[in-house]
Design a protein around this motif. Structure first.
Motif, mmCIF file in Angstrom:
data_model
loop_
_atom_site.group_PDB
_atom_site.id
_atom_site.type_symbol
_atom_site.label_atom_id
_atom_site.label_comp_id
_atom_site.label_asym_id
_atom_site.label_seq_id
_atom_site.Cartn_x
_atom_site.Cartn_y
_atom_site.Cartn_z
ATOM 1 N N ILE A 193 11.765 9.785 -0.173
ATOM 2 C CA ILE A 193 10.512 10.048 -1.042
ATOM 3 C C ILE A 193 9.458 8.944 -0.824
ATOM 4 C CG2 ILE A 193 11.534 8.889 -3.093
ATOM 5 C CD1 ILE A 193 9.884 11.363 -4.609
ATOM 6 N N ARG A 194 8.171 9.534 -0.699
ATOM 7 C CA ARG A 194 7.106 8.620 -0.793
ATOM 8 C C ARG A 194 6.223 9.173 -1.933
ATOM 9 N NH1 ARG A 194 3.186 6.582 4.012
ATOM 10 N NH2 ARG A 194 4.926 5.536 4.310
ATOM 11 N N HIS A 195 5.857 8.177 -2.633
ATOM 12 C CA HIS A 195 5.180 8.374 -3.978
ATOM 13 C C HIS A 195 3.988 7.352 -4.441
ATOM 14 C CE1 HIS A 195 4.363 9.870 -8.269
ATOM 15 N NE2 HIS A 195 4.669 10.940 -7.446
ATOM 16 N N ALA B 152 7.139 -1.361 -3.036
ATOM 17 C CA ALA B 152 8.042 -1.298 -2.113
ATOM 18 C C ALA B 152 8.052 -0.394 -0.961
ATOM 19 C CB ALA B 152 9.673 -1.435 -2.680
ATOM 20 N N HIS B 153 8.357 -0.897 0.442
ATOM 21 C CA HIS B 153 8.349 0.007 1.459
ATOM 22 C C HIS B 153 9.574 -0.701 2.286
ATOM 23 C CE1 HIS B 153 7.648 2.626 4.719
ATOM 24 N NE2 HIS B 153 6.432 2.451 4.803
ATOM 25 N N PRO B 154 10.774 -0.414 1.804
ATOM 26 C CA PRO B 154 11.951 -1.143 2.386
ATOM 27 C C PRO B 154 12.476 -0.853 3.863
ATOM 28 C CG PRO B 154 12.564 0.396 0.823
ATOM 29 C CD PRO B 154 11.077 0.481 0.627
ATOM 30 N N SER C 230 -0.638 -3.711 -0.970
ATOM 31 C CA SER C 230 0.431 -3.678 0.063
ATOM 32 C C SER C 230 2.006 -3.486 -0.259
ATOM 33 C CB SER C 230 0.101 -4.656 1.305
ATOM 34 O OG SER C 230 1.182 -4.018 2.346
ATOM 35 N N ARG C 231 2.547 -2.560 -0.140
ATOM 36 C CA ARG C 231 3.735 -2.345 -0.334
ATOM 37 C C ARG C 231 4.764 -2.975 0.834
ATOM 38 N NH1 ARG C 231 2.704 3.846 -0.994
ATOM 39 N NH2 ARG C 231 2.489 4.499 1.051
ATOM 40 N N VAL C 232 4.047 -2.833 1.643
ATOM 41 C CA VAL C 232 4.674 -3.515 3.288
ATOM 42 C C VAL C 232 4.748 -4.925 2.923
ATOM 43 C CG1 VAL C 232 4.312 -3.959 5.538
ATOM 44 C CG2 VAL C 232 3.743 -1.674 4.511
ATOM 45 N N ALA C 233 3.689 -5.637 2.450
ATOM 46 C CA ALA C 233 3.737 -7.126 1.933
ATOM 47 C C ALA C 233 4.648 -7.360 0.906
ATOM 48 C CB ALA C 233 2.302 -7.364 1.553
ATOM 49 N N LEU D 217 -2.606 -6.585 7.836
ATOM 50 C CA LEU D 217 -2.715 -5.344 7.092
ATOM 51 C C LEU D 217 -3.941 -4.659 6.759
ATOM 52 C CD1 LEU D 217 -0.721 -7.081 3.892
ATOM 53 C CD2 LEU D 217 0.300 -5.355 5.673
ATOM 54 N N ARG D 218 -3.744 -3.364 6.666
ATOM 55 C CA ARG D 218 -5.065 -2.627 6.574
ATOM 56 C C ARG D 218 -5.545 -2.861 5.016
ATOM 57 N NH1 ARG D 218 -5.904 2.903 4.491
ATOM 58 N NH2 ARG D 218 -3.717 2.640 3.787
ATOM 59 N N ALA D 219 -7.024 -2.851 5.171
ATOM 60 C CA ALA D 219 -7.760 -3.055 3.927
ATOM 61 C C ALA D 219 -7.546 -1.421 3.236
ATOM 62 C CB ALA D 219 -9.331 -3.236 3.981
ATOM 63 N N GLN D 220 -6.751 -1.178 2.139
ATOM 64 C CA GLN D 220 -6.635 -0.175 1.556
ATOM 65 C C GLN D 220 -7.491 0.489 0.755
ATOM 66 O OE1 GLN D 220 -2.425 0.871 0.922
ATOM 67 N NE2 GLN D 220 -1.809 -1.101 1.951
ATOM 68 N N LEU D 221 -8.723 0.535 1.055
ATOM 69 C CA LEU D 221 -10.003 0.711 0.001
ATOM 70 C C LEU D 221 -9.759 1.781 -0.779
ATOM 71 C CD1 LEU D 221 -12.899 -0.297 2.429
ATOM 72 C CD2 LEU D 221 -11.371 -1.625 0.867
ATOM 73 N N HIS E 43 1.709 -5.277 12.727
ATOM 74 C CA HIS E 43 1.016 -4.648 11.850
ATOM 75 C C HIS E 43 1.675 -3.257 11.519
ATOM 76 C CE1 HIS E 43 -2.364 -2.139 10.156
ATOM 77 N NE2 HIS E 43 -3.217 -3.134 10.362
ATOM 78 N N PRO E 44 1.819 -2.895 10.236
ATOM 79 C CA PRO E 44 2.674 -1.637 9.994
ATOM 80 C C PRO E 44 1.913 -0.413 10.323
ATOM 81 C CG PRO E 44 1.543 -2.352 7.999
ATOM 82 C CD PRO E 44 1.127 -3.522 9.091
ATOM 83 N N GLY E 45 0.767 -0.521 10.561
ATOM 84 C CA GLY E 45 -0.304 1.077 10.963
ATOM 85 C C GLY E 45 -0.350 1.450 9.626
ATOM 86 N N PRO E 46 -1.539 2.224 9.431
ATOM 87 C CA PRO E 46 -2.407 2.542 10.536
ATOM 88 C C PRO E 46 -3.280 1.314 10.697
ATOM 89 C CG PRO E 46 -3.016 3.825 8.530
ATOM 90 C CD PRO E 46 -1.721 3.234 8.300
ATOM 91 N N VAL E 47 -3.621 0.984 12.313
ATOM 92 C CA VAL E 47 -4.768 -0.048 12.301
ATOM 93 C C VAL E 47 -5.822 0.508 12.543
ATOM 94 C CG1 VAL E 47 -5.216 -1.456 14.094
ATOM 95 C CG2 VAL E 47 -2.627 -1.221 13.883
HETATM 96 N N1 ASP Z 1 1.557 2.716 6.509
HETATM 97 C C1 ASP Z 1 1.686 1.533 5.397
HETATM 98 C C2 ASP Z 1 2.012 2.351 3.975
HETATM 99 O O1 ASP Z 1 2.491 3.426 3.575
HETATM 100 C C3 ASP Z 1 0.674 0.841 5.413
HETATM 101 C C4 ASP Z 1 -0.667 1.428 5.002
HETATM 102 O O2 ASP Z 1 -0.857 2.543 4.760
HETATM 103 O O3 ASP Z 1 -1.738 0.591 5.386
HETATM 104 O O4 ASP Z 1 2.172 1.506 3.000
#
Ligand code: ASP
Length: 291
Positions: free
Chosen positions: A98-100, A126-128, A159-162, A209-213, A247-251
């Protein structure tokens, strides 16, 4: 029943085994270890890499995968997520991926104890599986990451990746520094820098990391050029330093990482994607077979 909501659900031994299995799978594709298993994916946010990577991983291991597109599901007709999940579980899958947008959704569903829940990204928490594939990619490079320094650069607060990465990399003995403009900087007890140039000589890895505006309520920058001037990872900034670039993408090209650096050997973006499949195969094995 074993879930993966964050990497702290896994013991050290399980993480070691996941890394070992992923390495083995990368050398040679295994047999259809999950031949009898069925997974359902439920992605409430967009995904390119994670969803297809899970599907490829599951299929490489012989499992079947069913995708439910939430925009066309009964959550649109007023059914609660909890009821949608219970209905899916009545079909007896071996796991739900699941992604939410909410931080606590995967844990809430896991607590129902109906099936194995695998978090493919929740809110900013989290994005384990990304953290584990990033760890794997660094291990491939360094053998051992203990004592290595990673600079996490960009929109860290969203960022959940961070956040998953920080918890895992700390546990694995890495030093972590945060590099971001103030609105992107989380309130964390870690060394913080506004300029990458002030710390770049001390780092072994840069995670851009992407700027998740889309996750910020108010506009933060006039335009991306203003952000890119300070935070884009360019060749001029990297020079010939021996630094691994993740970089986790999207770049966002020329905002997060320059075109030129994306072609550079030090940049492991596509290697991360490749490793993601092997690491997710190992994770599925761990959760569905070994636990
Ligand atoms: N793909 C990653 C995420 O789902 C990073 C991002 O969206 O920038 O968290």
């Amino acid at each position: 029943m074993q879930h993966l909501v964050d990497t702290n659900d896994l013991s050290d031994k399980q993480i070691q085994n996941i890394i070992k299995d992923a390495k083995r799978f990368k050398k040679q594709m295994p047999n259809a270890l999950l031949r009898d298993k069925l997974l359902i994916t439920l992605f409430f946010e967009s995904s390119t890499r994670t969803r297809s990577s899970f599907e490829v991983a599951a299929k490489r291991l012989g499992a079947s995968v069913v995708h439910l597109d939430p925009s066309k599901s009964s959550t649109n007709k007023g059914e609660s997520l909890s009821d949608t999940f219970a209905n899916l579980c009545a079909m007896e899958p071996d796991g739900v991926i699941i992604r939410h947008e909410y931080n606590n959704t995967p844990q809430k569903l896991a607590d129902k104890g109906l099936t194995t829940v695998i978090n493919a990204g929740a809110g900013s928490y989290a994005h384990p599986t990304q953290a584990l594939l990033d760890y794997f990619t660094m291990l491939e490079q360094f053998g051992d990451v203990r004592g290595k320094t990673i600079a996490i650069v960009g929109d860290i607060i969203s960022s959940r990746v961070a956040s998953s990465g920080i918890r895992l990399f700390k546990r694995m003995g890495m030093n972590i520094v945060l590099v971001a403009p103030k609105p992107f900087m989380p309130d964390m007890d870690l060394p913080k820098y506004e300029k990458l140039d002030d710390i770049i000589d001390s780092v072994d890895v840069i995670m851009s990391l992407r700027a998740q505006l889309e996750r910020h309520k108010a506009p933060i920058f006039e335009d991306y050029d203003e952000y890119a001037k300070e935070y884009c990872i360019t060749k001029e900034r990297m020079k010939d330093r021996d630094i691994l670039l993740l970089h986790p993408g999207p770049v966002m090209r020329n905002i997060d990482i320059s075109n030129e650096m994306l072609e550079d050997n030090r940049c492991k973006v596509l290697e991360q994607v490749k490793n993601g499949v092997f690491v997710r195969m190992a994770i599925l094995k761990c959760l569905l077979l070994d636990s």
